[in-house]
Scaffold this active site. Structure first.
Site, PDB file in Angstrom:
ATOM      1  N   GLU A  44       0.867  -1.180   0.000  1.00 45.48           N
ATOM      2  CA  GLU A  44       0.000   0.000   0.000  1.00 45.48           C
ATOM      3  C   GLU A  44       0.900   1.224   0.000  1.00 45.48           C
ATOM      4  O   GLU A  44       1.802   1.330   0.832  1.00 45.48           O
ATOM      5  CB  GLU A  44      -0.908   0.032   1.237  1.00 45.48           C
ATOM      6  N   GLU A  69       5.265   4.513   3.322  1.00 48.25           N
ATOM      7  CA  GLU A  69       4.820   5.845   3.754  1.00 48.25           C
ATOM      8  C   GLU A  69       6.019   6.798   3.785  1.00 48.25           C
ATOM      9  O   GLU A  69       7.064   6.483   4.337  1.00 48.25           O
ATOM     10  CB  GLU A  69       4.149   5.735   5.137  1.00 48.25           C
ATOM     11  N   ASN A  96       9.751   7.076  -0.233  1.00 43.71           N
ATOM     12  CA  ASN A  96       8.961   7.758  -1.262  1.00 43.71           C
ATOM     13  C   ASN A  96       8.665   6.759  -2.382  1.00 43.71           C
ATOM     14  O   ASN A  96       9.582   6.087  -2.875  1.00 43.71           O
ATOM     15  CB  ASN A  96       9.778   8.935  -1.814  1.00 43.71           C
ATOM     16  N   ASP A 118      -3.171  11.795  -1.646  1.00 39.47           N
ATOM     17  CA  ASP A 118      -3.336  13.254  -1.627  1.00 39.47           C
ATOM     18  C   ASP A 118      -3.769  13.718  -3.020  1.00 39.47           C
ATOM     19  O   ASP A 118      -3.143  13.349  -4.018  1.00 39.47           O
ATOM     20  CB  ASP A 118      -2.004  13.927  -1.247  1.00 39.47           C
ATOM     21  N   GLU A 192      -8.316   4.979   7.626  1.00 44.14           N
ATOM     22  CA  GLU A 192      -8.639   6.077   8.544  1.00 44.14           C
ATOM     23  C   GLU A 192      -9.363   7.209   7.794  1.00 44.14           C
ATOM     24  O   GLU A 192     -10.368   7.738   8.252  1.00 44.14           O
ATOM     25  CB  GLU A 192      -7.371   6.643   9.202  1.00 44.14           C
ATOM     26  N   TYR A 193      -8.821   7.567   6.609  1.00 45.29           N
ATOM     27  CA  TYR A 193      -9.433   8.654   5.828  1.00 45.29           C
ATOM     28  C   TYR A 193     -10.817   8.260   5.329  1.00 45.29           C
ATOM     29  O   TYR A 193     -11.720   9.084   5.257  1.00 45.29           O
ATOM     30  CB  TYR A 193      -8.529   9.035   4.644  1.00 45.29           C
TER      31      TYR A 193
HETATM   32  N1  SAM Z   1      -4.020   5.738   3.093  1.00 43.51           N
HETATM   33  C1  SAM Z   1      -4.278   6.436   4.346  1.00 43.51           C
HETATM   34  C2  SAM Z   1      -5.745   6.508   4.595  1.00 43.51           C
HETATM   35  O1  SAM Z   1      -6.521   6.274   3.663  1.00 43.51           O
HETATM   36  O2  SAM Z   1      -6.140   6.788   5.754  1.00 43.51           O
HETATM   37  C3  SAM Z   1      -3.601   7.836   4.358  1.00 43.51           C
HETATM   38  C4  SAM Z   1      -4.108   8.814   3.335  1.00 43.51           C
HETATM   39  S1  SAM Z   1      -3.210  10.368   3.369  1.00 43.51           S
HETATM   40  C5  SAM Z   1      -4.316  11.461   2.626  1.00 43.51           C
HETATM   41  C6  SAM Z   1      -1.987  10.135   2.118  1.00 43.51           C
HETATM   42  C7  SAM Z   1      -0.658   9.603   2.626  1.00 43.51           C
HETATM   43  O3  SAM Z   1       0.205   9.370   1.507  1.00 43.51           O
HETATM   44  C8  SAM Z   1       0.070  10.573   3.533  1.00 43.51           C
HETATM   45  O4  SAM Z   1       0.367   9.935   4.766  1.00 43.51           O
HETATM   46  C9  SAM Z   1       1.344  10.933   2.751  1.00 43.51           C
HETATM   47  O5  SAM Z   1       2.466  11.162   3.602  1.00 43.51           O
HETATM   48  C10 SAM Z   1       1.526   9.715   1.878  1.00 43.51           C
HETATM   49  N2  SAM Z   1       2.291   9.974   0.638  1.00 43.51           N
HETATM   50  C11 SAM Z   1       2.123  11.017  -0.205  1.00 43.51           C
HETATM   51  N3  SAM Z   1       2.991  10.953  -1.220  1.00 43.51           N
HETATM   52  C12 SAM Z   1       3.734   9.817  -1.025  1.00 43.51           C
HETATM   53  C13 SAM Z   1       4.810   9.209  -1.729  1.00 43.51           C
HETATM   54  N4  SAM Z   1       5.288   9.774  -2.851  1.00 43.51           N
HETATM   55  N5  SAM Z   1       5.332   8.060  -1.264  1.00 43.51           N
HETATM   56  C14 SAM Z   1       4.844   7.501  -0.114  1.00 43.51           C
HETATM   57  N6  SAM Z   1       3.834   8.047   0.599  1.00 43.51           N
HETATM   58  C15 SAM Z   1       3.276   9.182   0.159  1.00 43.51           C
END
Ligand code: SAM
Length: 214
Positions: A44, A69, A96, A118, A192-193
């Protein structure tokens, strides 16, 4: 995801090498033997506080999972969840997504999940969206041939953009729901979201897409 700064996050992650993968580049080509039990590997991306990946690991003990993450501040919350759950088939990776090719050989990953990525609504930020074509190329480079992405979001704009991006990339749409919580899809695990936004009345969009045969 806005989070309080936790300067101790890195140190805590280093204290739990059994849950947080420490030198992922050293595992490149060897992921099959990394987990105690061999099985398909699902990742994920943007795992946040880790509810989805942990519950998936509980529900599917024959599959191995990695939650990737970017933010260490967020990932420590997922770590707390894993410490509590004590599951052998789930690990976390503080990285990343754009660098996945440094850690995985082609074909080492069986499926990619993107949950509530995001949205980056401004056009000038398109490259940051996790469904931008450059990210799709990274996922394809580490997935099995004709591998799948399972994607869900409450953001209609990001969903529409992503369907177009998948289609331009030549991917096949195998499943789509424009209202996941009122669909016949079984076994949904809430993130969570997802809980937060569906409680506000937002509809949840979900799709499964597959890379083409090359
Ligand atoms: N998936 C979780 C949920 O649905 O509750 C978290 C959603 S949150 C809006 C998006 C997450 O993606 C953030 O924690 C952010 O740090 C992570 N994220 C954004 N760009 C990323 C990247 N290039 N690589 C890894 N994680 C990333």
């Amino acid at each position: 995801m806005r989070m309080r700064n936790k300067p101790w996050a890195k140190e805590k992650m280093n204290e739990y090498p059994q849950y947080v993968i420490q030198n992922p580049e050293e595992q490149k080509g060897k992921w099959k033997t990394y987990f105690p039990q061999e099985g398909p590997l699902f990742i994920e991306i943007g795992t946040g506080k880790g509810r989805f990946i942990t519950e998936m690991a509980k529900a599917h003990p024959d599959t191995n999972f990695i939650g990737v993450e970017l933010s260490d501040n967020v990932l420590v919350s997922a770590l707390d969840r894993l410490i509590e759950a004590e599951l052998p088939n789930v690990k976390l990776l503080n990285a990343n997504a754009k660098n996945l090719g440094l850690y995985f050989e082609p074909g080492e990953i069986n499926r990619v999940y993107l949950n509530f990525s995001d949205p980056w609504p401004k056009t000038r930020h398109e490259k940051r969206r996790l469904t931008f074509k450059e990210f799709l190329a990274v996922y394809e480079s580490v997935l099995v041939p004709e591998g799948e992405i399972h994607f869900k979001t409450d953001n209609q704009g990001l969903f529409e953009y992503s369907l177009v991006s998948f289609s331009h990339y030549g991917m096949k749409l195998n499943y789509v729901s424009l209202d996941l919580h009122n669909s016949d899809f079984e076994g949904n695990i809430m993130t969570e979201y997802e809980e937060k936004f569906s409680n506000k009345g937002n509809r949840i969009y979900r799709c499964e897409v597959q890379f083409p045969k090359r």
